[in-house]
Design an enzyme around this catalytic site. Sequence first.
Site, PDB file in Angstrom:
ATOM      1  N   ASP A  75       1.999  10.126   7.799  1.00 32.58           N
ATOM      2  CA  ASP A  75       1.400   9.741   6.476  1.00 32.58           C
ATOM      3  C   ASP A  75       0.395   8.404   6.790  1.00 32.58           C
ATOM      4  O   ASP A  75       0.557   7.663   7.872  1.00 32.58           O
ATOM      5  CB  ASP A  75       2.441   9.381   5.596  1.00 32.58           C
ATOM      6  CG  ASP A  75       1.943   9.397   4.171  1.00 32.58           C
ATOM      7  OD1 ASP A  75       0.622   9.784   3.756  1.00 32.58           O
ATOM      8  OD2 ASP A  75       2.587   8.740   3.316  1.00 32.58           O
ATOM      9  N   GLU A  76      -0.466   8.209   5.941  1.00 30.91           N
ATOM     10  CA  GLU A  76      -1.390   7.091   6.051  1.00 30.91           C
ATOM     11  C   GLU A  76      -2.319   6.876   7.240  1.00 30.91           C
ATOM     12  O   GLU A  76      -1.990   5.741   7.945  1.00 30.91           O
ATOM     13  CB  GLU A  76      -0.523   5.916   5.752  1.00 30.91           C
ATOM     14  CG  GLU A  76       0.140   5.742   4.383  1.00 30.91           C
ATOM     15  CD  GLU A  76      -0.715   5.743   3.062  1.00 30.91           C
ATOM     16  OE1 GLU A  76      -1.940   5.612   3.516  1.00 30.91           O
ATOM     17  OE2 GLU A  76      -0.374   5.601   2.026  1.00 30.91           O
ATOM     18  N   LYS A  95      -0.644  13.506  -2.587  1.00 29.88           N
ATOM     19  CA  LYS A  95      -0.204  13.500  -0.927  1.00 29.88           C
ATOM     20  C   LYS A  95       1.346  13.932  -0.980  1.00 29.88           C
ATOM     21  O   LYS A  95       1.763  14.547   0.031  1.00 29.88           O
ATOM     22  CB  LYS A  95      -0.937  12.594  -0.248  1.00 29.88           C
ATOM     23  CG  LYS A  95      -0.107  11.292  -0.292  1.00 29.88           C
ATOM     24  CD  LYS A  95      -1.053  10.246   0.614  1.00 29.88           C
ATOM     25  CE  LYS A  95      -0.617   8.871   0.395  1.00 29.88           C
ATOM     26  NZ  LYS A  95       0.666   8.752   1.267  1.00 29.88           N
ATOM     27  N   THR A  96       1.958  13.004  -1.336  1.00 27.10           N
ATOM     28  CA  THR A  96       3.541  13.051  -1.183  1.00 27.10           C
ATOM     29  C   THR A  96       4.022  14.259  -1.415  1.00 27.10           C
ATOM     30  O   THR A  96       4.999  14.832  -0.580  1.00 27.10           O
ATOM     31  CB  THR A  96       4.077  11.970  -1.855  1.00 27.10           C
ATOM     32  OG1 THR A  96       3.524  10.878  -1.455  1.00 27.10           O
ATOM     33  CG2 THR A  96       5.607  11.886  -1.526  1.00 27.10           C
ATOM     34  N   ARG A 102      -6.295   1.907  -8.902  1.00 27.34           N
ATOM     35  CA  ARG A 102      -5.151   1.809  -9.414  1.00 27.34           C
ATOM     36  C   ARG A 102      -4.941   1.830 -10.800  1.00 27.34           C
ATOM     37  O   ARG A 102      -3.573   2.169 -11.151  1.00 27.34           O
ATOM     38  CB  ARG A 102      -4.613   0.155  -8.966  1.00 27.34           C
ATOM     39  CG  ARG A 102      -4.726  -0.429  -7.730  1.00 27.34           C
ATOM     40  CD  ARG A 102      -3.953   0.500  -6.638  1.00 27.34           C
ATOM     41  NE  ARG A 102      -4.898   1.444  -6.147  1.00 27.34           N
ATOM     42  CZ  ARG A 102      -4.566   2.567  -5.254  1.00 27.34           C
ATOM     43  NH1 ARG A 102      -3.090   3.121  -5.284  1.00 27.34           N
ATOM     44  NH2 ARG A 102      -5.421   3.468  -4.931  1.00 27.34           N
ATOM     45  N   GLN A 138      -9.609   4.224   1.801  1.00 32.29           N
ATOM     46  CA  GLN A 138      -8.383   3.428   1.624  1.00 32.29           C
ATOM     47  C   GLN A 138      -7.940   2.572   2.759  1.00 32.29           C
ATOM     48  O   GLN A 138      -6.989   2.115   2.825  1.00 32.29           O
ATOM     49  CB  GLN A 138      -7.438   4.079   0.746  1.00 32.29           C
ATOM     50  CG  GLN A 138      -7.650   4.699  -0.591  1.00 32.29           C
ATOM     51  CD  GLN A 138      -6.366   5.110  -1.338  1.00 32.29           C
ATOM     52  OE1 GLN A 138      -5.678   4.230  -1.932  1.00 32.29           O
ATOM     53  NE2 GLN A 138      -6.192   6.422  -1.422  1.00 32.29           N
TER      54      GLN A 138
END
Length: 678
Positions: A218-219, A31-32, A609, A249
């Site tokens: 973002d987020e 996504k970044t 993770r 998330q």
Amino acid sequence: MDLSALNDQQLAAVQHTEGPLLLLAGAGSGKTRVITSRIAYLLQDKGIPSQSILAVTFTNKAAREMRERVESMVGRKAAKGMVISTFHALCVRILKEDIQQLGFKKNFSIYGGADQLRLIRDLLQEVNTGLRKFDADRVQWLISDAKNRLVFPEDFLPKNGDDYGKVVAAIYPRYQRALKAFNAVDFDDLIMLTVRLLQEKPAVLEKYRQRFRYLMVDEYQDTNAAQYRLLRLLAEGHRNLCVVGDDDQSIYGWRGADLGNILDFEKDFPGTTVIRLEQNYRSSGNILSAANAVIRNNRKRKIKALWTSDGPGDKIDYLLCDDDEDEARMVVERIMTEKFKAGLNYRNFAILFRTNVQSRAFEEQLRYQNVPYVLIGGQQFFDRKEVKDVLAYFRVLVNPRDEVNLLRILNTPKRGIGDTSADRLIRFSAAQDVPLWQVLQNASEVDGLGDKVVEAIQGFVQMMESFRHRFRVGRISDTGRELLADLRFEDDLLRTAQDPDRARRRMANVAEVINAMASYEQREVQPTLEGFLEKVSLLDREEPPRQDKDAKLQRDAVVLMSLHASKGLEFPCVFLVGMEEDLLPHKKSVEVTFDIEEERRLCYVGITRAQKKLSLLGASRRKKFGVMQPRTESRFLEEIPGEVLRKTAGEAPTAATEEEKDRLAQSAFADIKALLGD
């Protein structure tokens, strides 16, 4: 610009520039890269002025990295003018320009948690006439929660029978009036007051709508009510709002994050385009199969499934251990064996747990085996007393009406102005209805102060006035160093510390404040004391131990951290421990909040993770207050497909040969020596 490295969904997200866009970005889906490529595409291919672009995220680190990546794509000159910041930094920018329209002065102070607590404790003494003692921390949390829900003081209503609610209803309006009288705001005010400013001042709202015509967030799954309202106000005119997030998330409901913001985005912005990023570039196929299988049991979510082109990889190990000590032993043995066999570094291993109290057994076992480790967490740098004392001086130099910090430094270091004298000064200030600083300037007029006290106050005032001028004309780091020398701060630390080692640690912390000022000077074109304090205030609250965390993650040491702290990170080998009912899912979530879905999202975060190897561990019994109690396997284990899981009941890893044991021991010893600098 070259977009050939993007997959089809990423490319579609980058090239969709007009109208609302919901980008559902699964864990490890790049996504970044998409956000930064989209900004670069707007600048280079669409010719959008950089001043029209606003990107918002949750941490200074994420904002800084995003800016650096965009600048590497388009060049610093082309990127100049765009705003990439946290929510709170954006609001500071807006309030610095227009807060006077709410009755504040532009040089307002930003109160941290300790400053808030001190003010709340004072107010509690005023309103509490009964015998019950109310906890200032809880009152502070309730006020913060109200602000994050955009409940203004005049609108706060306690629930029937809620004694704390009644206290907050009395304290909250007084607290806001006191802040305004001190020309100060707290951290939660930054967003709440910005929303109030935009709602009540149409001209200000229109100014920012015209400026920021392309918004990216973002987020988005972590936004609360206040952040949502801010974004909606800014975007309602042009509707060029791109939000990026993953509802799977969303793990911060306990601090006000509203999952409904991302789930209802299409309702809030009709005509939204939805793009799902489901290709994962982090984890193996078996790990993703487990993650997908667990999270699909949640009912409140957007349908999506992660996949990878890299193959299934190793199966996931599940180890049922005898007790919590055995669990720790098994993890450490596997780390030592896997490090040797796969040629990995210690920092490639992470131990993740639901609650920080679980770390003790692992810390003891790692120390016993001489394995270096770092525990992510602990007290933040800017929360340490000696650091807050130094910053209090700086805050008063900038804003003499900041009475909470003024009272903190009045007799720190001790200068003969005791509690009795301070009480007389405060009472005189209240009786005459004048600021405390003005009272200090005319201390001889206050009845009951001895000559030595008046002399000490006059010396304090003269020193502060002198340094207020010196900070305006000199380098702030040099002036800060001179202030600490004048105060004989180190002598005071040596005198008051319980032992020399503690004194040295505290002196190093004070020195680090000056180092931080010097670093700030190097970064800024026109550094000021006000600007430095603004940066500190934002860093203090937005990023719990972020700088320490980054430094720790660079060391070659096993990482121990909570599931909440692990979000956004990745490791080749992950041990997700405590896979038991009452731990994961946590007992409080099952019996009190009834939010099993957030616990499942936490489990999903922990699973995703892992890049190559994932081990799940639980115990058949666990100590509670020193007594062994039987445990039940986590319900989340039953949701993982049997074909990706390899179960082992209480068995240690394959035994190493004597030669391998010797080499493992030598490797561990060498690592410890390197870590200690021997």
